[in-house]
Motif scaffolding. Structure first.
Motif, short mmCIF file in Angstrom:
data_model
loop_
_atom_site.label_atom_id
_atom_site.label_comp_id
_atom_site.label_asym_id
_atom_site.label_seq_id
_atom_site.Cartn_x
_atom_site.Cartn_y
_atom_site.Cartn_z
N GLY A 88 -60.05 64.51 -25.81
CA GLY A 88 -60.47 63.31 -25.09
C GLY A 88 -60.97 63.56 -23.67
O GLY A 88 -61.47 62.65 -23.01
N THR A 89 -60.86 64.79 -23.19
CA THR A 89 -61.26 65.08 -21.80
C THR A 89 -62.77 64.92 -21.62
O THR A 89 -63.23 64.44 -20.59
CB THR A 89 -60.82 66.52 -21.41
N LEU A 90 -63.50 65.33 -22.65
CA LEU A 90 -64.96 65.24 -22.56
C LEU A 90 -65.41 63.78 -22.41
O LEU A 90 -66.32 63.47 -21.64
CB LEU A 90 -65.59 65.85 -23.81
N ASP A 91 -64.73 62.89 -23.13
CA ASP A 91 -65.03 61.46 -23.01
C ASP A 91 -64.86 61.00 -21.57
O ASP A 91 -65.67 60.25 -21.03
CB ASP A 91 -64.08 60.63 -23.89
N THR A 92 -63.78 61.47 -20.96
CA THR A 92 -63.51 61.07 -19.57
C THR A 92 -64.60 61.61 -18.65
O THR A 92 -65.09 60.91 -17.77
CB THR A 92 -62.13 61.61 -19.11
N LEU A 93 -64.99 62.86 -18.87
CA LEU A 93 -66.02 63.48 -18.01
C LEU A 93 -67.35 62.75 -18.16
O LEU A 93 -68.00 62.43 -17.16
CB LEU A 93 -66.20 64.96 -18.39
N GLU A 94 -67.73 62.49 -19.39
CA GLU A 94 -69.01 61.81 -19.60
C GLU A 94 -68.92 60.33 -19.24
O GLU A 94 -69.88 59.75 -18.73
CB GLU A 94 -69.48 62.00 -21.05
N GLY A 95 -67.75 59.74 -19.47
CA GLY A 95 -67.55 58.33 -19.12
C GLY A 95 -67.71 58.10 -17.62
O GLY A 95 -68.10 57.01 -17.18
N ALA A 96 -67.41 59.12 -16.86
CA ALA A 96 -67.55 59.00 -15.40
C ALA A 96 -69.00 59.17 -14.96
O ALA A 96 -69.28 59.13 -13.76
CB ALA A 96 -66.67 60.04 -14.71
N GLY A 97 -69.87 59.44 -15.91
CA GLY A 97 -71.28 59.63 -15.54
C GLY A 97 -71.66 61.10 -15.44
O GLY A 97 -72.77 61.42 -15.01
N GLY A 98 -70.76 61.98 -15.83
CA GLY A 98 -71.06 63.41 -15.77
C GLY A 98 -72.10 63.79 -16.82
O GLY A 98 -72.12 63.24 -17.92
N ILE A 99 -73.01 64.68 -16.46
CA ILE A 99 -74.02 65.16 -17.41
C ILE A 99 -73.53 66.48 -17.98
O ILE A 99 -73.32 67.45 -17.25
CB ILE A 99 -75.38 65.35 -16.71
N LEU A 100 -73.32 66.47 -19.30
CA LEU A 100 -72.82 67.67 -19.96
C LEU A 100 -73.99 68.61 -20.25
O LEU A 100 -74.92 68.24 -20.96
CB LEU A 100 -72.12 67.29 -21.27
N LEU A 101 -73.95 69.80 -19.67
CA LEU A 101 -74.99 70.81 -19.93
C LEU A 101 -74.53 71.72 -21.05
O LEU A 101 -73.35 71.70 -21.45
CB LEU A 101 -75.27 71.60 -18.65
N SER A 102 -75.45 72.55 -21.56
CA SER A 102 -75.07 73.40 -22.69
C SER A 102 -74.10 74.50 -22.25
O SER A 102 -73.97 74.80 -21.06
CB SER A 102 -76.30 73.99 -23.38
N ASN A 103 -73.46 75.10 -23.24
CA ASN A 103 -72.49 76.17 -22.98
C ASN A 103 -73.28 77.43 -22.62
O ASN A 103 -73.43 78.33 -23.44
CB ASN A 103 -71.63 76.42 -24.22
N ALA A 104 -73.79 77.49 -21.44
CA ALA A 104 -74.67 78.59 -21.03
C ALA A 104 -74.70 78.65 -19.49
O ALA A 104 -74.12 77.78 -18.84
CB ALA A 104 -76.08 78.35 -21.58
N CYS A 105 -75.36 79.65 -18.96
CA CYS A 105 -75.32 79.86 -17.50
C CYS A 105 -76.05 78.76 -16.72
O CYS A 105 -75.57 78.27 -15.70
CB CYS A 105 -75.91 81.21 -17.15
#
Ligand code: SF4
Length: 776
Positions: free
Chosen positions: A424-441
């Motif tokens: 559920g942490t990802l939901d919280t991160l994205e729910g806050a408006g965070g932009i999830l980038l790919s698993n890369a540098c």
């Protein structure tokens, strides 16, 4: 035999620990009474020949550090996609069926972060499919493990899958020491070094000094493991760890999470350390369980309780320093007193305690508006990091707050991403408006295409939980001031959108009008149930070597090209060389082989060679990137080198002090060699580059009398005197240069060299690989 090393319970050591233990027994025979640090135990237990390295090069094993040349046999090699290209091309030229030790390839550096994970990954694969196909086909052919784009960043994947206490690994990336958090000795190297290990040859390292960091107390409030290394970087500076391994010890070590220890080791690269290491703790065992490697915990216990040489209790192999082991220097940090730090801009060692940062920002007139906060990367995307951030986000959401600056999250691996999603942490991160980038540098290595309207050339400030902050490192904008901090501090300041906000003391206005103050962050060290594996399509490709696989390189490719072996040294001295250019001032590996847009050509030696010395300053004219042919016509330096190569005219470069400083970039040696350089003559060399030249068959010489630099000029004809004899005598003997000036005058220039027995063999064979491919 395994049976001789069995427990009363009948359990035997795994082969890796069998080897480690056998070598350790040899080390103890040579250094019977010496108290060893943990790093020394692991490093010396990977020597090819313990006696040769520890005794014959030193007086009785007493002055090993800083003196002995260690010839080491690492357990495995890990490569990231940018550096793996040249490493694999060199390995292929050895014509072996498979590497001598396990190896893995990680596709992480070439993905641009821009709009979000899904779109970015698709675009990255489309733009780099040629390179990824090459890497995958090479992995299949040689039985290396292949982690596809999106699987994760090399150091996180290595920590989760390959790092095991006591291993020695090489990684073709400077932050490879990340794995030191799990009690390994892992060293960042160039591709040619990696290939030496891959072909089974000993890898040489000057025995490092050991810098001890004693940790006491326990972190509290807003302080995090990141602050240990941010504070240490401020004290040591970017050069303070050079030639040393940083070893952590003390009661405070037991209070840190495993991933926190890795963050600290990761950034040891920022102070120039060879590597960093923590002892094995209960946190290490918990992490091994969480990553489904319970068997490794049993193996560590087995090794640590196995009777050591002479069966005395204190001669057992323990994953900690011997009591009374001496460090070359000790720095003490009381974790209980540690304050969060913010480092930067433009250098990781400009450390400011959080409580003073506001004043420094105003004094220095740095931007007060924060344009973006970026968390994650190989440095700080652990479960602990993200759940501590989650605690802040939940609190802020309850107060009705959203980040005021752009907020980006880069998971270090698919495993951590999937686990955060499950919990559920990802939901919280994205729910806050965070932009999830790919698993890369992504934004950590300049692969950030900003969508927030901040144009190149605009002065702005960003804060990241990454490890490096050289100018232009993140978005290619030299006017972006990039500061480093813990993920928690980055997050809180992103909510404020301000570089002068101190989350420890300051409040934020809320929609309800009630001022909001963050509580100190809290989180979980690791997940309550083991990590998720994530999407199967992002899992590892692992198979036995298949010689029938054709490695995918298109003959028309401008990004990849097979390497032809360099010809061997002639059976005589060199004659008829010409000075291509005499350069003045600083000549770093960047000067010799620039990065930036040239990274695209890392797998194509002819193409990347067109940048050779393209920012060097001509000593005779003061011009940048200018060289003159014998008829007086002006060219760029790489153009003239290419002309001479076509003409069969071999050449040398003349330069000043510390030639080749900077990185271990092997292209800086490969390119001149490819273009026809036989000698580089300088006032002095940076050590790693000097070694790299010899590995590629170029002879590095220094002026015996520095004033002779003034006597030699571009276009002069040069012959070597004594060079062939010196090489044949395994590095013994002197070399002079007979220089014929344009005026017809002849002068003799005495030189010095540091060619060892092995290196003489490399040069005679044409390159280290030529020799290694024959001998293994
Ligand atoms: Fe290097 Fe950054 Fe990638 Fe880590 S995330 S491996 S520091 S580029």
């Amino acid at each position: 035999p395994a049976s001789a090393r069995s427990f009363a319970s009948g359990k035997s050591l795994p082969p890796t620990y069998e080897r480690l233990f056998a070598k350790y027994t040899d080390v103890r025979k040579v250094l019977a009474t010496q108290r060893l640090t943990l790093a020394e135990k692991i490093l010396y237990s990977h020597l090819d020949n313990v006696e040769e390295s520890l005794l014959t090069n030193t007086s009785g094993g007493r002055d090993i550090r800083g003196n002995a040349n260690l010839r080491l046999k690492p357990d495995r090699v890990n490569m990231q996609d940018a550096s793996a290209q040249m490493a694999l091309l060199q390995f292929m030229s050895c014509n072996l069926e498979r590497p001598a030790i396990p190896a893995s390839i990680h596709c992480d550096h070439l993905i641009v972060g821009s709009r979000g994970a899904g779109q970015d990954l698709d675009a990255g694969i489309a733009a780099n499919s040629e390179v990824f196909d090459f890497l995958e086909s090479a992995a299949r052919k040689y039985g290396m493990e292949f982690w596809p784009p999106g699987a994760g960043i090399i150091h996180q994947t290595v920590l989760e899958n390959y790092a095991l206490p006591g291993l020695m690994m090489l990684g073709t990336d400077s932050h490879s020491p990340n794995a030191g958090g799990l009690c390994t000795v892992t060293i960042g190297v160039g591709g040619a070094d990696a290939v030496e290990a891959l072909v089974g040859a000993p890898w040489e390292l000057k025995a490092p000094r050991i810098l001890g960091v004693e940790l006491t107390g326990r972190l509290g409030g807003w302080a995090s493991p990141k602050d240990v290394i941010l504070r240490l970087a401020g004290e040591l500076t970017v050069r303070g760890g050079t030639g040393s391994i940083i070893e952590y010890f003390g009661d405070g070590v037991e209070t840190l999470s495993l991933t926190g220890q890795s963050t600290i080791c990761n950034m040891g690269a920022e102070v120039g350390a060879t590597t960093s290491i923590f002892p094995y703790t209960q946190a290490s065992a918990r992490y091994l369980h969480a990553t489904r490697r319970a068997r490794a915990v049993d193996d560590v216990d087995a090794l640590q309780s196995f009777p050591g040489p002479g069966a005395s209790e204190d001669a057992r192999f323990r994953f900690e320093a011997d009591a009374g082991a001496e460090y070359d220097r000790v720095i003490k940090i009381d974790l209980s007193e540690l304050e969060p730090h913010i480092n930067g801009p433009f250098t990781p060692d400009l450390a400011t305690p959080l409580s003073k940062f506001k004043d420094v920002v105003r004094d220095q007139k740095w931007p007060e508006k924060l344009s973006a906060g970026l968390i994650g990367s190989c440095t700080n995307s652990s479960y602990e990091d993200m759940t501590r951030v989650e605690s802040l986000l939940k609190e802020a959401a309850e107060a009705g707050l959203k980040p005021a600056a752009g907020f980006y999250i880069t998971p270090g691996s698919e495993q951590i991403r999937a686990t955060l999603e499950r919990d559920g942490t990802l939901d919280t991160l994205e729910g806050a408006g965070g932009i999830l980038l790919s698993n890369a540098c992504g934004p950590c290595i300049g692969q950030w295409r900003r969508q927030d309207g901040v144009e190149k050339g605009t002065s702005n400030a960003i804060l990241s939980s990454y490890n490096r902050n050289f100018r232009g490192r993140n978005d290619g904008n030299p006017e972006t001031m990039n500061f480093l901090a813990s993920p928690e501090v980055v997050t809180a300041m992103a909510f404020a959108g301000s570089t002068t906000f101190n989350p420890v003391t300051d409040t934020l206005p809320t929609p309800s009008g009630k001022p909001f103050k963050f509580s100190p962050p809290h989180g979980l060290e690791g997940p309550r149930t083991p990590f998720e594996s994530g999407l199967p399509s992002l899992g590892v490709l692992s198979q036995d070597a298949d010689p029938s696989v054709q490695v995918a390189i298109s003959p028309s490719s401008d990004r990849l090209a097979f390497l032809d072996p360099f010809p061997p040294f002639p059976q005589s001295d060199l004659a008829g060389l010409r000075v291509l250019v005499k350069v003045t001032g600083k000549c770093t590996t960047d000067t010799i082989s620039a990065a930036g847009p040239w990274l695209k050509y890392k797998g194509h030696l002819p193409n990347i060679s067109t940048n050779t010395l393209n920012t060097a300053v001509n000593a005779e004219t003061g011009q940048v990137n200018a060289a003159y042919d014998l008829d007086g016509s002006r060219h760029t330096i790489p153009e003239l080198a290419a002309l001479w190569k076509a003409r069969g005219q071999e050449w040398l470069v003349v330069a000043e002090h510390n030639y080749g400083e900077g990185s271990a970039r092997e292209h800086a040696a490969l390119q001149p060699r490819y273009l026809g350089a036989r000698v580089v003559l300088t006032k002095s060399f940076a050590r790693i580059h000097e070694t790299n030249l010899k590995k590629q068959g170029v002879v590095p010489l220094t002026f015996a009398n520095e004033a002779d630099y003034d006597k030699i000029a571009a276009g002069d004809q040069v012959a070597t005197v004594g060079l062939y004899d010196m090489l044949q005598n395994e590095g013994k003997g002197h070399v002079q240069l007979r220089v014929k000036k344009g005026t017809g005058e002849d002068i003799l220039i005495p030189t010095n060299h540091a060619v060892t027995r092995d290196q003489a063999g490399f040069i005679l064979a044409g390159s280290a690989l030529n020799l290694l491919s024959k001998g293994i």
